[in-house]
Design a protein around this motif. Structure first.
Motif, PDB file in Angstrom:
ATOM      1  N   ASN A  10       0.974  -1.261   0.262  1.00 50.01           N
ATOM      2  CA  ASN A  10      -0.262   0.026   0.490  1.00 50.01           C
ATOM      3  C   ASN A  10       0.712   1.243  -0.237  1.00 50.01           C
ATOM      4  O   ASN A  10       0.996   2.404   0.923  1.00 50.01           O
ATOM      5  CB  ASN A  10      -0.545  -0.187   0.928  1.00 50.01           C
ATOM      6  CG  ASN A  10      -1.858  -1.073   1.036  1.00 50.01           C
ATOM      7  OD1 ASN A  10      -3.427  -0.805   1.928  1.00 50.01           O
ATOM      8  ND2 ASN A  10      -2.499  -1.666   0.030  1.00 50.01           N
ATOM      9  N   ASP A  11       1.838   1.269  -0.755  1.00 58.39           N
ATOM     10  CA  ASP A  11       2.781   2.883  -0.865  1.00 58.39           C
ATOM     11  C   ASP A  11       2.303   3.554  -0.850  1.00 58.39           C
ATOM     12  O   ASP A  11       3.216   3.013  -3.059  1.00 58.39           O
ATOM     13  CB  ASP A  11       4.397   1.631  -1.335  1.00 58.39           C
ATOM     14  CG  ASP A  11       5.102   3.185  -0.964  1.00 58.39           C
ATOM     15  OD1 ASP A  11       6.395   2.408  -0.138  1.00 58.39           O
ATOM     16  OD2 ASP A  11       4.713   4.489  -0.505  1.00 58.39           O
ATOM     17  N   THR A  36      -0.146   7.578   3.962  1.00 61.23           N
ATOM     18  CA  THR A  36      -0.790   8.841   4.637  1.00 61.23           C
ATOM     19  C   THR A  36       0.640   9.853   4.519  1.00 61.23           C
ATOM     20  O   THR A  36       0.886  11.177   4.363  1.00 61.23           O
ATOM     21  CB  THR A  36      -0.799   8.801   5.859  1.00 61.23           C
ATOM     22  OG1 THR A  36      -0.851   8.087   7.209  1.00 61.23           O
ATOM     23  CG2 THR A  36      -2.632   8.493   5.944  1.00 61.23           C
ATOM     24  N   ALA A  37       1.659   9.132   4.658  1.00 60.45           N
ATOM     25  CA  ALA A  37       3.139   9.990   4.427  1.00 60.45           C
ATOM     26  C   ALA A  37       3.613  10.507   3.164  1.00 60.45           C
ATOM     27  O   ALA A  37       3.974  12.115   3.098  1.00 60.45           O
ATOM     28  CB  ALA A  37       4.111   8.849   4.908  1.00 60.45           C
ATOM     29  N   ILE A  48       5.586  13.297  10.248  1.00 63.81           N
ATOM     30  CA  ILE A  48       4.101  13.743  11.636  1.00 63.81           C
ATOM     31  C   ILE A  48       3.092  13.530  10.927  1.00 63.81           C
ATOM     32  O   ILE A  48       2.085  13.286  11.395  1.00 63.81           O
ATOM     33  CB  ILE A  48       4.537  15.434  11.003  1.00 63.81           C
ATOM     34  CG1 ILE A  48       5.251  16.373  12.388  1.00 63.81           C
ATOM     35  CG2 ILE A  48       3.248  16.358  12.047  1.00 63.81           C
ATOM     36  CD1 ILE A  48       5.969  17.634  11.837  1.00 63.81           C
ATOM     37  N   THR A  49       2.742  13.277   9.664  1.00 59.97           N
ATOM     38  CA  THR A  49       1.346  13.537   8.907  1.00 59.97           C
ATOM     39  C   THR A  49       0.561  11.963   9.835  1.00 59.97           C
ATOM     40  O   THR A  49      -0.238  12.041  10.120  1.00 59.97           O
ATOM     41  CB  THR A  49       1.101  13.425   7.432  1.00 59.97           C
ATOM     42  OG1 THR A  49       1.816  14.592   7.006  1.00 59.97           O
ATOM     43  CG2 THR A  49       0.021  13.186   6.446  1.00 59.97           C
ATOM     44  N   PRO A  50       1.003  10.975   8.777  1.00 55.10           N
ATOM     45  CA  PRO A  50       0.422   9.562  10.101  1.00 55.10           C
ATOM     46  C   PRO A  50       0.351   9.573  11.364  1.00 55.10           C
ATOM     47  O   PRO A  50      -0.086   9.719  11.840  1.00 55.10           O
ATOM     48  CB  PRO A  50       1.809   8.704   9.405  1.00 55.10           C
ATOM     49  CG  PRO A  50       2.479   8.927   8.763  1.00 55.10           C
ATOM     50  CD  PRO A  50       2.229  10.463   8.589  1.00 55.10           C
ATOM     51  N   ALA A  56       1.071   3.407   7.769  1.00 50.34           N
ATOM     52  CA  ALA A  56      -0.375   2.592   5.826  1.00 50.34           C
ATOM     53  C   ALA A  56      -1.185   2.315   7.297  1.00 50.34           C
ATOM     54  O   ALA A  56      -1.195   0.840   7.789  1.00 50.34           O
ATOM     55  CB  ALA A  56       0.519   1.255   5.765  1.00 50.34           C
ATOM     56  N   PRO A  57      -2.139   2.472   7.140  1.00 51.26           N
ATOM     57  CA  PRO A  57      -3.364   1.606   7.862  1.00 51.26           C
ATOM     58  C   PRO A  57      -4.181   0.597   7.228  1.00 51.26           C
ATOM     59  O   PRO A  57      -4.431  -0.101   8.126  1.00 51.26           O
ATOM     60  CB  PRO A  57      -4.819   2.704   7.744  1.00 51.26           C
ATOM     61  CG  PRO A  57      -3.834   4.067   7.449  1.00 51.26           C
ATOM     62  CD  PRO A  57      -3.036   4.033   6.980  1.00 51.26           C
TER      63      PRO A  57
END
Lengths: 100, 666, 699
Positions: B79-80, B100-101, B334-336, B460-461
């Motif tokens: 899921n990259d 999400t990164a 920071i984002t994830p 990655a969720p």
């Protein structure tokens, strides 16, 4: 009252106390966990899952470090860190009463 | 030898320009659609929810489409990749639930393009831009390739759509595009700043050729390029339908409201949490093969009122190696963490969330490096370590208040354990493959729950690892085992999730050996830290046993179930190495679990007994770390024995401890 | 006289449907009787006999087969009321069911769950470690034995499990689908020590590559096999006592039935059966109406289910997810996308109006049920908007309290948002419609299709209230609301009209070119096995047809596409033709630019379906004919669509409508089982079977 974390609560006067035994961890005005005891040693103190790299992979010494409540010995912070690094992890939280 | 700065490269070192300024700069050459505050306020609750849901639905559809169309296992399984819908100035309004990164970088690329490409060659309807330059944005290392497109309504630039995905190989000295010997970016894949690869709806063959020419696998990269173009097209069709139905102003007003909403919700959560400051450090061992330096990323999180300030002052200067990341990597770390800590029930509208965030980071540091520092591993090295340290700081912050405490989590899977194999498969065909098993890392413990065992990675969720059978079908490998590893979860009142290990041999390869690239940190210092007294998870261990007797034993009907049973020459892998794996060799890799929460001596003894029965901890750890004694026959807890053991352990701790104030200051 | 009966056992009601050779149909509904559903089945049969004007013994004596859709297997797995299973697997790989390929952390969960990552959990292990034994043996990817089976250790391991209380054994070894010898030997070893033990072998239950879902499938099938056997055998006995002499069939998730004698050995295949009846009903009704491409939307009180029929066959998936576990059994693909009429309207922390996914369920249910529910639901909004009639809801079986609906909407939604009750209800209604369209669209598009090519069938208590609105958003060609003889018991109708379908598969992954002989051999083996099993069903099939497919993928890609293989002998041209068919399918599903032949093809799993058609089938009866326009029984003020707002609308009793009649919106049709909203701009026509077909009028 809010707390700092699982182990560190606020005393009435805003100082830090152990949430398990009430032992003083820092008086008002003192740095975070000023009165904690510190235990250092081989990384294997963290458990069988933490192995000293053999052969070593970095050219610095690393150690196990643990901050403890001086009264009950509860672990307040447990880490593997470079021996040369002090104050790797600190916190400073405003004491606050909970909302209604 | 330290990297020498390259004059002329400054224009590509990007930090997002504030909105008003960006509007002015880009507005000179392209008409930007906008709405005013009154229009935003006028959106009724019904329309807001219907349009919002539609935007979310479109993003989801695009992500699934990319996954289906891609030829890259790193996209489909790990899921990259991700997809984003942005407004006219590149503010992200909706992102997919994948890596999400990456969404901390794609907006940077769009904004840079608005600033630097609006005049020449221009931004027009039907255009699409390609970028894999992490200094500009788009991704966290060169493998991350972004494809983004402006959507025009009439003659106004209304929105942007963007897809980004990790490509399997884009050149550089080693297959897979990261060379463990790299000292600067010139060893690695060439970063390409935004180029107009689709012009007026037509894919330009000359630029496509230039793009694919650098890759060892141009066919697969070409496939992914088309997948991303397709996804952008589809998304824009759907957005056009939405605009046709509700009008451009309304749809834009909803986008603004989504951002405002996300911002308000996050601020409200922050306001409820006590003010404070939390600081932590994330270590990485070694920047490249042969390097023995220990690196630090330092973060101090300051929360005042409704804002978060991440201050990375004290972070090491950039290294001569492949582990640096650009400013996109700081944001990507920071984002994830922020999304999972604060936005579980808040729209994932990063531009709105980031309004609550201030970042202090010095260019020239290991997670905010300048050109031409090596960055080919950046996404899973310094950006990942940034995520670790941010997660630790956030965990400390959330732990202070009962409302936010459920979202505390210890550090998950502290580092990426890479094993890349290349050679000839059992059918004689060449292959390159990354062992995906290491993605099944342990999640950090929560304040009220253990961490998920072999749960994945923090960025990655979703995602998945391949079945052993699929791996054995595709590549010349035979697994002796793939399993969870006892004790690998950081001990604590709540236990960190366990990680696992794989142990395999070469099997029926058409060649007697395969190329093996190893790159994994967390060997000197475990990188999944614990929280609130919780212990860190395991150190990572990768090793080869050379000249092993495994085949003889298999022929004799015996399968090893532990390393001790395998006789041969042990070679422990350093953090980075290029080597080979031969027919007589065994390879073992044990990746990390998650950090623990709270003192393990406070863990419910019944939970420890259950962990013992389930194989999550060993008897030794149960006794020595958790202080739990069980009855030999039944395995049930011996309460008195446990009380006494724990008393003893506490006394031992205190006996070997000294006052903090007695230690000399740094 | 020969009857065929379909029985659909639901959580709340058991529906029964009978059809005879002359095309007469009868239906009945009886409350289900959990935890022993058997009594409810017998009660439903009794009611069915009454509806047919017969006594039970006569009805049963003249029934050639009963097809029964059961929720028993699903319930057992969900509640954990399953047999104590010991799991035997290859040494070194026992943790496969714990690791769950990591996707077990979120599989099957909605996006709200996925986003809330700090609260994720994996489900409890299917089998606790104490009941797992690792077996010393190893087969490789060529099917060769690398390490022979250590029988001594295996025997000891089995003894331990028996001593520990294991009554059933699931055996799943790596690569056993290529070489099942070790698994078969283990079964013998188990039966040596425990002759009555129930044993499930992965090489028989799910001979498909990918050990994690295969392990899950084998374990789950073994867990419920004994339960299913213990449910079906007494049921069969009691039916026989009452005069039944025909075949008892059980519906499978794949959309076909299997005999009750055969079902327990493959219990896992029955797992989706509670969901398949409706989709099979759509397929069968579609045949009569000439619809090959159908989006099936079944909206009840608690769930919103979506499935698809493409080219006349229900779309299947080769895997299904239950409780975050992945099962590799072909099932018709039915997605649960929401919570139906009981979906709760609420305000999130940002003050935004949301609908679902939480549901008020059947208890306490919508506020207007007066059963203690205080949160406003979609049904409450439907009531306030004048669409459903409080005195004639579900044929008058339930009286609704409008005041409670208004109160819930006013207090929870209206006041906080500054909207009056009617505007708040309208907002809830519109959001539900838009969301339904998005969610249905996602299912259709992510499967690779375009909703504009489909007709929507809408059923269930809450479906037709919203169907025109959500279908219009989708761009579907038309909406069919089944309201004829099948309305009350649409799923049971599907069961009664289904065929027996048996599936067989085997993985033998290989890169093309694959020698034609090995493909032929694989299919010959499957066909042989299937014909044997068809024979053992001992049913008087009028035809038995075998359809073949193979899962193909481009090398390096995530998952395979099931590609049809033509009838007839297999030569190199046929094999190469399969690759071409795959390219075309892939291109159609994923876009023409996406195809990539140069990456190479792989054939992964061969599959065959044997369909035995049963002799007693009848078409649905024609409805009574009328002409012109029907007469509404009244008018009322209602809000049917956002564009028109409040209007005076015609209200019809369904029982007054006749085949051949048509009318236009704005209108509401009240039927015993549901309510249909026909907004202005939509034309409605009653077809020859009594269904209502809705299309967009001239703009």
């Amino acid at each position: 009252m809010n707390r700092v974390d699982d182990n560190i609560a606020f005393a009435e006067d805003g100082g830090q106390v152990c949430s398990h035994c009430g032992g003083v961890l820092a008086a008002v005005g003192e740095p975070h966990l000023h009165r904690a005891l510190i235990r250092v040693g081989e990384v294997s103190l963290a458990g069988p899952h933490v192995r000293a790299a053999d052969p070593p992979v970095v050219d610095e010494e690393v150690q196990f470090r643990q901050l403890l409540c001086p009264s009950c010995g509860t672990a307040l912070l447990t880490e593997i860190a470079a021996t040369a690094d002090r104050d790797t992890r600190t916190a400073s939280v405003t004491a606050r009463t909970s909302r209604g | 030898m330290p990297v020498t700065p390259v004059p002329g490269s400054e224009k590509f070192s990007y930090r997002p320009t504030p909105a008003a300024q960006l509007r002015e700069i880009a507005g000179e050459h392209v008409r930007l659609h906008t709405v005013d505050a009154a229009e935003v306020a006028a959106v009724d609750p019904l329309t807001y929810e219907v349009v919002r849901h539609r935007l979310e639905s479109i993003t989801h559809e695009m992500g699934e489409a990319i996954k289906r169309m891609s030829g890259s296992v790193i996209v489909t399984d790990c899921n990259d990749f991700n997809f984003a819908i942005m407004d006219e100035i590149g503010d992200e309004v909706e992102i997919g639930l994948y890596n999400t990164a990456l969404c901390a970088a794609i907006d940077m690329a769009v904004k840079w393009t608005l600033e630097h490409r609006a005049a020449n060659p221009g931004i027009k309807p039907g255009d699409m831009f390609l970028c894999n330059d992490p200094w500009v944005g788009g991704g966290l290392h060169q493998n991350d390739t972004a494809l983004f497109a402006p959507l025009f309504v009439g003659d106004e630039l209304f929105a942007w759509t963007g897809a980004v995905a990790h490509q399997i190989d884009l050149g550089g000295v080693s297959p897979g595009s990261w060379s463990v010997k790299s000292t600067d970016v010139f060893w690695e894949s060439l970063p390409t700043p935004p180029v107009k690869i689709v012009e007026g709806g037509v894919l330009r063959s000359d630029i496509e050729d230039v793009w694919l020419r650098r890759s060892r696998m141009p066919a697969l990269v070409g496939l992914d390029l088309r997948a991303k173009i397709g996804a952008n097209h589809m998304a824009q069709e759907r957005l056009n339908e939405l605009v046709d139905r509700y009008g451009a102003s309304t749809v834009k007003a909803v986008m603004r409201r989504i951002l405002d909403n996300a911002e308000q919700r996050v601020r409200a959560k922050l306001a409820a949490i006590p003010d404070g400051e939390w600081s932590a450090v994330a270590y990485q061992d070694s920047a490249r093969e042969g390097d023995e330096t220990l690196y630090r990323i330092v973060c101090t999180l300051r929360k005042q009122g409704e804002g978060l300030h991440f201050d990375f002052t004290g972070t090491d200067p950039q290294a001569d190696g492949l582990i640096n990341c650009t400013h996109a990597g700081v944001r990507g770390g920071i984002t994830p963490a922020v999304l999972t800590a604060l936005c579980g029930d808040v729209p994932w509208a990063p531009a709105g969330v980031f309004r609550c965030i201030e970042i202090t980071s010095e260019p020239g540091t290991i997670n905010d490096c300048t050109f031409p520092a090596g960055i080919s591993k950046g996404s899973v090295a310094s950006a990942w370590a940034t995520l670790n340290v941010v997660q630790e700081c956030l965990g400390g912050m959330l732990d202070t208040h009962e409302d936010s405490r459920p979202n505390v989590t210890g550090v998950c899977l502290g580092s990426w354990d890479l094993a890349l194999l290349a050679g000839l498969d059992q059918r004689g065909a060449p292959f390159v493959s990354m062992v995906g098993d290491a993605m099944a890392g342990g999640f950090g413990a929560r304040s009220d729950l253990d961490g998920v065992d072999t749960g994945g990675m923090a960025g990655a969720p979703m995602g998945r690892i391949p079945d052993v059978e699929m791996t054995e079908f595709s590549y010349p490998m035979l697994y002796l085992w793939r399993r969870e590893e006892s004790d690998s979860g950081g001990p604590g009142r709540f236990r960190g999730g366990v990680g696992g290990s794989s142990c395999f041999v070469l099997h029926r390869s058409a060649a007697p050996a395969v190329h093996l690239v190893v790159s994994g940190g967390g060997k000197a210092i475990p990188q999944s830290s614990g929280i609130s007294g919780g212990y860190p998870a395991n150190t990572q261990l990768d090793l080869a046993i050379r000249g092993a007797d495994v085949r003889a034993k298999l022929a004799a009907g015996h399968i090893a179930t532990s390393l001790d049973e395998i006789v041969g020459q042990r070679e422990v892998m350093p953090p980075h190495l290029e080597t080979v794996l031969g027919e007589e060799d065994v390879y073992y890799m044990a990746w990390q679990g998650g950090g623990g929460y709270g003192d393990p001596l406070l863990r419910d003894p019944a939970a420890v007994a259950a962990d013992l029965r389930a194989g999550k901890v060993t008897a030794g750890a149960a006794a020595d770390v958790y202080g739990v004694v069980t009855w030999p026959g039944s395995g049930t807890v011996d309460a008195d024995g446990t009380d006494e053991r724990r008393r003893t352990l506490r006394a031992d701790r205190l006996a070997s401890a000294t006052p903090r104030s007695e230690r000399s200051p740094r | 006289m020969s009857y065929v009966i379909g029985i659909d056992v639901g959580g709340t009601f058991t529906d029964a449907f009978a059809t005879d050779e002359n095309g007469r149909v009868h239906s009945a509904k009886s409350p289900s009787t959990p935890p022993d559903f058997e009594q409810g089945v017998l009660n439903a049969v009794d009611e069915l006999a009454v509806a047919a004007g017969l006594d039970t013994a006569t009805l049963l004596r003249e029934t050639s087969h009963i097809c029964h859709g059961t929720t028993a297997t699903l319930n057992a797995l969900v509640t954990g009321d399953v047999a104590e299973v010991g799991f035997l697997t290859t040494v070194g790989h026992a943790d496969s069911i714990m690791i769950m390929n990591l996707e077990g952390r979120y599989a099957g969960r909605d996006s709200d769950y996925v986003k809330n990552m700090t609260r994720h959990t994996k489900p409890a292990p299917l089998v606790p470690r104490s009941r797992i034994r690792e077996i010393t043996e190893r087969v490789d990817s060529s099917g060769d034995v690398v390490v022979p089976l250590d029988e001594t250790r295996a025997t000891a391991a089995i003894a331990e499990l028996i001593a520990d209380g294991a009554k059933a054994f699931a055996v799943s070894l790596l690569w056993s689908f290529l070489n099942p010898a070790h698994e078969k030997r283990l079964r013998q070893l188990i039966h040596q020590q425990a002759p009555d033990a129930y044993v499930g072998l992965s090489s028989e239950l799910s001979p498909r590559i990918r050990e994690y879902p295969r392990n899950v499938t084998t374990i789950m099938s073994t867990q419920v096999g004994p339960r299913l056997r213990d449910y079906l055998a007494p049921l069969r006995a009691r039916l026989t006592q009452r005069g039944f002499d025909g075949s008892l069939l059980v519906m499978q998730g794949s959309g076909g039935a299997i005999t009750a004698e055969d079902a327990p050995a493959r219990a896992i295949t029955t797992i989706g059966s509670v969901l398949t009846g409706g989709l099979v009903g759509c397929r069968n009704l579609g045949r009569q109406l000439g619809h090959d491409n159908i989006i099936s939307t079944d909206i009840g009180g608690t769930t919103f289910l979506v499935g698809m029929v493409v080219d006349g066959e229900p779309v299947k998936s080769t895997t299904t997810i239950l409780n975050q576990y992945t099962i590799s059994t072909p099932t018709v693909k039915v997605s649960t996308i929401g919570s139906g009429g009981g979906a709760i309207a609420w305000l999130d922390a940002g003050g935004n109006l949301r609908v679902g996914p939480r549901s008020a369920g059947a208890r306490p249910g919508p506020a207007c049920y007066g059963a203690g529910g205080v949160e406003p639901t979609v049904t409450d909004a439907d009531l306030v908007l004048g669409i459903v009639n409080p005195d004639n809801f579900l044929g008058g079986r339930r009286k609704l309290d409008r005041g409670l609906a208004e109160k819930a909407i006013r207090e929870r939604i209206g006041e906080p948002l500054g909207l009056d009750v009617e505007d708040a209800a309208a907002a809830i209604y519109a959001i539900q419609n838009a969301q339904a369209a998005d969610l249905v669209r996602n299912v259709v598009v992510n499967a690779g299709y375009d909703p504009r090519d489909f007709v929507v069938y809408s059923f269930g208590g809450a479906g037709p209230v919203h169907c025109v609105n959500y279908s219009r958003d989708l761009g579907a060609k038309a909406v069919v609301v089944p309201l004829g003889a099948t309305a009350a018991t649409f799923s049971a109708y599907g069961l009664a009209s289904s065929d027996v379908v048996l599936a067989g598969e085997v993985s033998d992954p290989a890169n093309l070119p694959v020698p034609a002989e090995s493909v032929q051999r694989a299919f010959d083996g499957l066909e042989r096995e299937l014909r044997e099993r068809m024979d053992s069903q001992r049913l008087p099939f009028s035809t038995v047809e075998i359809a073949r497919e193979v899962d193909v993928r481009y090398s390096m890609q995530l998952s395979e596409v099931a590609t049809p293989v033509p009838q007839g002998p297999i030569d190199d041209a046929v094999v190469s033709g399969v690759a071409d068919t795959f390219d075309a399918l892939y291109s159609k599903l994923y876009g023409s630019e996406a195809g990539f032949r140069a990456a190479g093809h792989q054939l992964i799993t061969y599959r065959a379906y044997a369909t035995g058609t049963l002799p007693v089938r009848s078409d649905l009866p024609e409805a009574a004919v009328g002409s012109g326009s029907p007469r509404p029984y009244g008018k009322r003020r209602a809000f049917l669509a956002h564009e028109q707002g409040w209007q005076d609308v015609d209200v019809y009793h369904y029982s007054d409508l006749r085949a051949g009649q048509s009318f236009a919106g704005p209108a509401v049709v009240e039927a015993d089982t549901t309510t249909l909203a026909v907004p202005e701009g939509t034309d409605a026509a009653v077809d020859h079977l009594g269904n209502i077909v809705l299309t967009h009028g001239k703009a």
